[in-house]
Design an enzyme around this catalytic site. Structure first.
Site, PDB file in Angstrom:
ATOM      1  N   ALA A  71       0.803  -1.296  -0.064  1.00  0.00           N
ATOM      2  CA  ALA A  71       0.148   0.313  -0.039  1.00  0.00           C
ATOM      3  C   ALA A  71       0.802   1.362   0.035  1.00  0.00           C
ATOM      4  O   ALA A  71       0.347   2.218  -0.379  1.00  0.00           O
ATOM      5  CB  ALA A  71      -0.855   0.151   1.180  1.00  0.00           C
ATOM      6  N   HIS A 202      -0.142  -7.991   3.430  1.00  0.00           N
ATOM      7  CA  HIS A 202       0.024  -8.370   4.797  1.00  0.00           C
ATOM      8  C   HIS A 202      -0.864  -8.040   5.963  1.00  0.00           C
ATOM      9  O   HIS A 202      -0.923  -8.259   7.103  1.00  0.00           O
ATOM     10  CB  HIS A 202       1.348  -8.177   5.390  1.00  0.00           C
ATOM     11  N   CYS A 326       4.462   1.748  11.210  1.00  0.00           N
ATOM     12  CA  CYS A 326       5.519   2.816  10.700  1.00  0.00           C
ATOM     13  C   CYS A 326       6.079   3.880  11.680  1.00  0.00           C
ATOM     14  O   CYS A 326       6.954   4.233  11.240  1.00  0.00           O
ATOM     15  CB  CYS A 326       5.156   2.917   9.531  1.00  0.00           C
TER      16      CYS A 326
END
Length: 387
Positions: A71, A202, A326
């Site tokens: 993504a 994922h 992230c």
């Protein structure tokens, strides 16, 4: 003690059925999918089967599926690719204040390069975009608006149908990062006029390193490639295809179509049991975000007087997160929580529990026990164990 994984929003475990499909593709996958010989054409057939499965997941046309590395790449391709082909009179991009970094940072990069002006839509205290503020930012100079379907940190759902209607009314392109939503709730391009949708393998119990940008026929014509060298994926994403990963993404998408509704109902009950258990055992427990409009698997919880990093460390062997994967490890508080109006201290007290396909009832009880121990210990170390 048995390990408990409650960080599905960071990365979901690979489903063994997906692994089996990938192993078959790896074992028999001789040939480049760009080749015309029979070996290459078998690879092409596997890719096209996966393309149809991914398209079915979001009710799109298979021809609109552009396979990417995930993504993050899909978000970059959508925003930068649009800006590269934009008419001069449309030079503004609007993003929400709670977007993932892979939307925020490409937008800011475009701004620094002088290729687009960028405006940010604020969010309500509940965590979803403020539609009135969106209205005030829309105009004939807007090229694109990017608003995620569901937030990875809080699980809060955005009113993407209303957003899309407003965006398209001014002739702009609507991009939606649906990474967290597609595996948990229906997200249909037939029902909602989304021009570009990003997703990642994922997050849906598929492989890492593969995802897709799904676009409509008209929106894809406005896109320009950001990588060059082979003309793969309708000329929009050059590079030899990761056939085994794409097969895995297709298998994962197919399982979501079959099992999403029952899985989400089961996981929602477990999530509610988790939150109820924490509240019954601890004082000073608060949920971040509107609990009436969120993903069924996610709970963003603030423990008063307990530093989130310390709580996460002391939760071992139960795995939870302090925010989006992230941004974990950063000493800065969550931008998402700050945008919702939380103070820095409150943001630093917030953790995320995210459940999924393989979460068991017994694991929820373990998580409650470990959280109580961790929070009480951290509060005692901070001298705030009276909370």
């Amino acid at each position: 003690m048995h390990e408990v994984y409650l960080d599905y929003n960071g990365s979901a475990p690979l489903d063994p059925r997906v692994a089996d499909a990938m192993m078959s593709a790896l074992a028999s996958g001789v040939g480049n999918a760009a080749s015309v010989h029979r070996f290459g054409q078998r690879q092409v057939a596997a890719v096209e089967d996966a393309r149809e499965r991914v398209a079915a997941l979001v009710d799109a046309s298979p021809s609109g599926v552009i396979f990417c590395a995930g993504a993050t790449e899909a978000n970059n391709l959508a925003l930068i690719g649009l800006a590269e082909g934009a008419p001069a009179e449309r030079n503004r991009i609007v993003v929400s204040a709670v977007e993932h970094a892979s939307v925020r940072e490409p937008a800011q990069w475009l701004h620094k390069q002088g290729k687009a002006k960028v405006d940010v839509i604020g969010v309500t205290p509940g965590g979803h975009v403020d539609l009135d503020e969106l209205d005030s930012l829309l105009g004939p100079d807007v090229l694109a608006v990017s608003v995620m379907a569901a937030n990875s940190e809080t699980g809060v759902l955005n009113p993407i149908e209303e957003v899309s209607q407003r965006v398209q009314a001014v002739g702009a392109v609507f991009h939606c990062d649906a990474t967290q939503m597609v595996g948990r709730l229906p997200c249909s391009l037939s029902d909602i006029p989304i021009d570009f949708l990003s997703m990642s393998g994922h997050k849906i119990c598929g492989p890492g390193g593969v995802g897709a940008l799904v676009g409509t026929r008209q929106s894809l014509t406005q896109l320009r490639p950001v990588t060059h060298g082979g003309g793969h994926e309708r000329g929009l994403r050059s590079g030899s295809l990761n056939v085994a990963g794409i097969v895995g993404l297709g298998a994962a998408a197919n399982l979501v179509v079959k099992e999403r509704d029952s899985e989400s109902a089961r996981v929602r009950a477990l999530r509610d049991r988790l939150v109820d258990g924490l509240r019954s055992e601890l004082a000073g427990v608060h949920e971040n975000g509107d609990p009436n409009r969120r993903l069924p698997n996610t709970a963003s919880v603030r423990f008063e007087g307990a530093d989130a990093e310390a709580v996460v460390f002391n939760m071992d062997p139960v795995a939870i997160s302090t925010g989006s994967a992230c941004s974990s490890g950063s000493i800065e508080p969550s931008q998402v929580l700050l945008a919702m109006g939380l103070s820095r201290d409150e943001a630093f007290e917030s953790v995320r529990f995210s459940l999924g396909r393989f979460t068991a009832e017994a694991e929820i009880e373990t998580a409650i026990r470990q959280a109580v121990k961790a929070v009480e210990y951290v509060r005692a170390m901070n001298g705030s164990d009276d909370r």
